[in-house]
Structure formats: C-alpha cells, structure tokens
Design a protein around this motif. Sequence first.
Motif, PDB file in Angstrom:
ATOM      1  N   ASN A 140       0.834  -1.202   0.000  1.00 24.19           N
ATOM      2  CA  ASN A 140       0.000   0.000   0.000  1.00 24.19           C
ATOM      3  C   ASN A 140       0.870   1.254   0.000  1.00 24.19           C
ATOM      4  O   ASN A 140       1.901   1.309   0.661  1.00 24.19           O
ATOM      5  CB  ASN A 140      -0.904   0.029   1.240  1.00 24.19           C
ATOM      6  CG  ASN A 140      -1.890  -1.125   1.225  1.00 24.19           C
ATOM      7  OD1 ASN A 140      -2.338  -1.557   0.171  1.00 24.19           O
ATOM      8  ND2 ASN A 140      -2.210  -1.644   2.396  1.00 24.19           N
ATOM      9  N   VAL A 141       0.396   2.249  -0.745  1.00 23.20           N
ATOM     10  CA  VAL A 141       1.068   3.546  -0.777  1.00 23.20           C
ATOM     11  C   VAL A 141       0.117   4.542  -0.119  1.00 23.20           C
ATOM     12  O   VAL A 141      -1.024   4.699  -0.552  1.00 23.20           O
ATOM     13  CB  VAL A 141       1.383   3.976  -2.226  1.00 23.20           C
ATOM     14  CG1 VAL A 141       2.017   5.359  -2.246  1.00 23.20           C
ATOM     15  CG2 VAL A 141       2.289   2.957  -2.896  1.00 23.20           C
ATOM     16  N   THR A 142       0.595   5.177   0.957  1.00 28.70           N
ATOM     17  CA  THR A 142      -0.220   6.182   1.654  1.00 28.70           C
ATOM     18  C   THR A 142       0.544   7.500   1.667  1.00 28.70           C
ATOM     19  O   THR A 142       1.766   7.522   1.474  1.00 28.70           O
ATOM     20  CB  THR A 142      -0.531   5.747   3.102  1.00 28.70           C
ATOM     21  OG1 THR A 142       0.693   5.443   3.773  1.00 28.70           O
ATOM     22  CG2 THR A 142      -1.422   4.519   3.129  1.00 28.70           C
ATOM     23  N   TYR A 143      -0.194   8.591   1.906  1.00 33.23           N
ATOM     24  CA  TYR A 143       0.417   9.919   1.904  1.00 33.23           C
ATOM     25  C   TYR A 143       0.209  10.579   3.258  1.00 33.23           C
ATOM     26  O   TYR A 143      -0.824  10.385   3.903  1.00 33.23           O
ATOM     27  CB  TYR A 143      -0.215  10.780   0.804  1.00 33.23           C
ATOM     28  CG  TYR A 143       0.169  10.320  -0.588  1.00 33.23           C
ATOM     29  CD1 TYR A 143       1.285  10.842  -1.214  1.00 33.23           C
ATOM     30  CD2 TYR A 143      -0.585   9.356  -1.261  1.00 33.23           C
ATOM     31  CE1 TYR A 143       1.654  10.415  -2.486  1.00 33.23           C
ATOM     32  CE2 TYR A 143      -0.232   8.929  -2.520  1.00 33.23           C
ATOM     33  CZ  TYR A 143       0.893   9.464  -3.137  1.00 33.23           C
ATOM     34  OH  TYR A 143       1.251   9.042  -4.389  1.00 33.23           O
ATOM     35  N   VAL A 144       1.204  11.359   3.650  1.00 30.72           N
ATOM     36  CA  VAL A 144       1.114  12.167   4.862  1.00 30.72           C
ATOM     37  C   VAL A 144       1.591  13.570   4.504  1.00 30.72           C
ATOM     38  O   VAL A 144       2.249  13.781   3.486  1.00 30.72           O
ATOM     39  CB  VAL A 144       1.979  11.594   6.017  1.00 30.72           C
ATOM     40  CG1 VAL A 144       1.471  10.254   6.469  1.00 30.72           C
ATOM     41  CG2 VAL A 144       3.435  11.527   5.638  1.00 30.72           C
ATOM     42  N   ASP A 145       1.237  14.546   5.361  1.00 33.28           N
ATOM     43  CA  ASP A 145       1.692  15.917   5.135  1.00 33.28           C
ATOM     44  C   ASP A 145       3.202  15.979   5.329  1.00 33.28           C
ATOM     45  O   ASP A 145       3.722  15.696   6.407  1.00 33.28           O
ATOM     46  CB  ASP A 145       1.004  16.883   6.118  1.00 33.28           C
ATOM     47  CG  ASP A 145      -0.461  17.103   5.748  1.00 33.28           C
ATOM     48  OD1 ASP A 145      -0.830  16.796   4.598  1.00 33.28           O
ATOM     49  OD2 ASP A 145      -1.224  17.570   6.617  1.00 33.28           O
ATOM     50  N   GLU A 150       6.079  13.092  -3.122  1.00 28.88           N
ATOM     51  CA  GLU A 150       6.432  11.780  -3.658  1.00 28.88           C
ATOM     52  C   GLU A 150       7.760  11.261  -3.098  1.00 28.88           C
ATOM     53  O   GLU A 150       8.423  10.444  -3.725  1.00 28.88           O
ATOM     54  CB  GLU A 150       6.484  11.804  -5.194  1.00 28.88           C
ATOM     55  CG  GLU A 150       5.159  12.046  -5.869  1.00 28.88           C
ATOM     56  CD  GLU A 150       4.172  10.884  -5.722  1.00 28.88           C
ATOM     57  OE1 GLU A 150       4.579   9.720  -5.858  1.00 28.88           O
ATOM     58  OE2 GLU A 150       2.983  11.148  -5.455  1.00 28.88           O
ATOM     59  N   LYS A 156       6.885   0.396   5.926  1.00 26.04           N
ATOM     60  CA  LYS A 156       6.251  -0.469   6.934  1.00 26.04           C
ATOM     61  C   LYS A 156       6.102  -1.884   6.396  1.00 26.04           C
ATOM     62  O   LYS A 156       5.945  -2.095   5.197  1.00 26.04           O
ATOM     63  CB  LYS A 156       4.872   0.076   7.296  1.00 26.04           C
ATOM     64  CG  LYS A 156       4.917   1.445   7.960  1.00 26.04           C
ATOM     65  CD  LYS A 156       3.523   1.898   8.351  1.00 26.04           C
ATOM     66  CE  LYS A 156       3.614   3.228   9.085  1.00 26.04           C
ATOM     67  NZ  LYS A 156       2.381   3.571   9.757  1.00 26.04           N
ATOM     68  N   THR A 161       6.627  -0.035  11.484  1.00 26.64           N
ATOM     69  CA  THR A 161       7.648   0.742  10.787  1.00 26.64           C
ATOM     70  C   THR A 161       8.971  -0.021  10.836  1.00 26.64           C
ATOM     71  O   THR A 161       9.373  -0.531  11.881  1.00 26.64           O
ATOM     72  CB  THR A 161       7.804   2.131  11.439  1.00 26.64           C
ATOM     73  OG1 THR A 161       6.533   2.798  11.389  1.00 26.64           O
ATOM     74  CG2 THR A 161       8.835   2.970  10.712  1.00 26.64           C
ATOM     75  N   ASP A 175       4.903  -1.647   2.676  1.00 23.60           N
ATOM     76  CA  ASP A 175       4.043  -0.477   2.504  1.00 23.60           C
ATOM     77  C   ASP A 175       4.909   0.770   2.561  1.00 23.60           C
ATOM     78  O   ASP A 175       5.847   0.858   3.344  1.00 23.60           O
ATOM     79  CB  ASP A 175       2.966  -0.429   3.598  1.00 23.60           C
ATOM     80  CG  ASP A 175       2.059  -1.659   3.551  1.00 23.60           C
ATOM     81  OD1 ASP A 175       1.835  -2.193   2.449  1.00 23.60           O
ATOM     82  OD2 ASP A 175       1.591  -2.084   4.624  1.00 23.60           O
ATOM     83  N   VAL A 177       5.103   5.013   2.835  1.00 19.26           N
ATOM     84  CA  VAL A 177       4.453   6.265   3.231  1.00 19.26           C
ATOM     85  C   VAL A 177       5.197   7.386   2.511  1.00 19.26           C
ATOM     86  O   VAL A 177       6.402   7.552   2.671  1.00 19.26           O
ATOM     87  CB  VAL A 177       4.516   6.472   4.759  1.00 19.26           C
ATOM     88  CG1 VAL A 177       3.839   7.778   5.144  1.00 19.26           C
ATOM     89  CG2 VAL A 177       3.865   5.289   5.483  1.00 19.26           C
ATOM     90  N   ASN A 180       3.094  14.335   0.665  1.00 19.50           N
ATOM     91  CA  ASN A 180       2.156  14.855  -0.325  1.00 19.50           C
ATOM     92  C   ASN A 180       2.516  16.250  -0.832  1.00 19.50           C
ATOM     93  O   ASN A 180       1.809  16.843  -1.624  1.00 19.50           O
ATOM     94  CB  ASN A 180       0.735  14.846   0.226  1.00 19.50           C
ATOM     95  CG  ASN A 180       0.570  15.680   1.472  1.00 19.50           C
ATOM     96  OD1 ASN A 180       1.463  16.452   1.834  1.00 19.50           O
ATOM     97  ND2 ASN A 180      -0.574  15.525   2.119  1.00 19.50           N
TER      98      ASN A 180
END
Length: 186
Positions: A140-145, A150, A156, A161, A175, A177, A180
């Motif tokens: 899974n690819v997720t985004y955080v501030d 990119e 993870k 982690t 995974d 992270v 963004n």
Amino acid sequence: MSLVQFLKSKTFFKQIGLAIIALIVIVFLTMQYLKSTTNHGEFIKVPELTGKSLETAKIELNDHDLVMEIQDSANYNPKYPKFSVIEQYPTAGSQVKENRKIYLTLNPSGYRKVSVPNIVRRTFRQAKPTLETLGFEVGNVTYVDDIGKEEVIAIKYKGETIKAGDMLPLTSKIDVVLGNGKRGSN
C-alpha cells in the motif's frame, strides 16, 4: 640351437598355443567375475521424487536400492511443500546401477531473508525499482503531510515501521508512506 631354429620348432608353437589358451581363459574368467560383481546389464529405474517429502523420498530410494544425497536447498518455490524435493539428478525414469547416489535439491522452509535498503527520503520513482530489484513487492502507498512530494517518509511491514538493514523474507510486501508536498501543521 639358434634363435631362428627355435622359432621354427614345435616347442615354440606349443608354448605360443598354451599362452593364447591361457590368455583366453583369463579373459573369460575376468569377464564372468566382472559380470557378476558389477551386475552387468541390470539397471534400476529412478523413481519420480519431485514434490515428495524427504521421508517419502528416502523410503522410495531405499526400496529401489539407491542412495540419497541431499544438495543445498534452492530458492524457495511456493508451488512445492516445505522441505520437499524440487529437483533430482539423475532424472526420474533414468536407468542406473544399484547403490547409485541420487542427488536431491530440497525446497527450503521459506524465502531467504534480504536486507531492507535505505530508501527513506528518496523519491518513490527511485525507491520502487530498488525494492523490486531486491525481490520485495511494493504494498500500500499512503500519503502524509510532508514538504517532500512523492518522497518516501517511512516504510512499513505488516503495519510496523521498519528501517534500513532489517531482514525480511524475499517477496515481502512493503508499505510505503510518501509525502504529499504540503507543509504539516505545527
């Protein structure tokens, strides 16, 4: 008696005849001995062992008067059960003599472990091929501030982690992270 006269005499020809007969008898007896001790013309058909457990392979080889020799395990193959035979030499159906060694390659208990590379703070475009080259899968690819758009912020495995240098089994899903490109709230 001169040498020439001896070579023309009956005694010489008798000796040559006896030597030839003795040679033929010795060759015949040697061939009979070798035939009985080497089981000349007698072969055993190698059984199919691929996919079978180590214990089953051992029993089958003993039943056929063959000897098992285990070689190093190969890379893990999920198509076969753990510790089963995935390769054999000579191949199944080959004809061999009794007590011949049959070399077996076993399926290990799982994928070998590989060190996780340092991809944190690298772009996803750089990180993805690095992971895939080592045999990992990108999960899974997720985004955080984060200001780095990119850019890999963390990696993870099964929700935990992980860091560079951790050892994970080959084909593990990692995974990712990513940032963004937005500044986080302080």
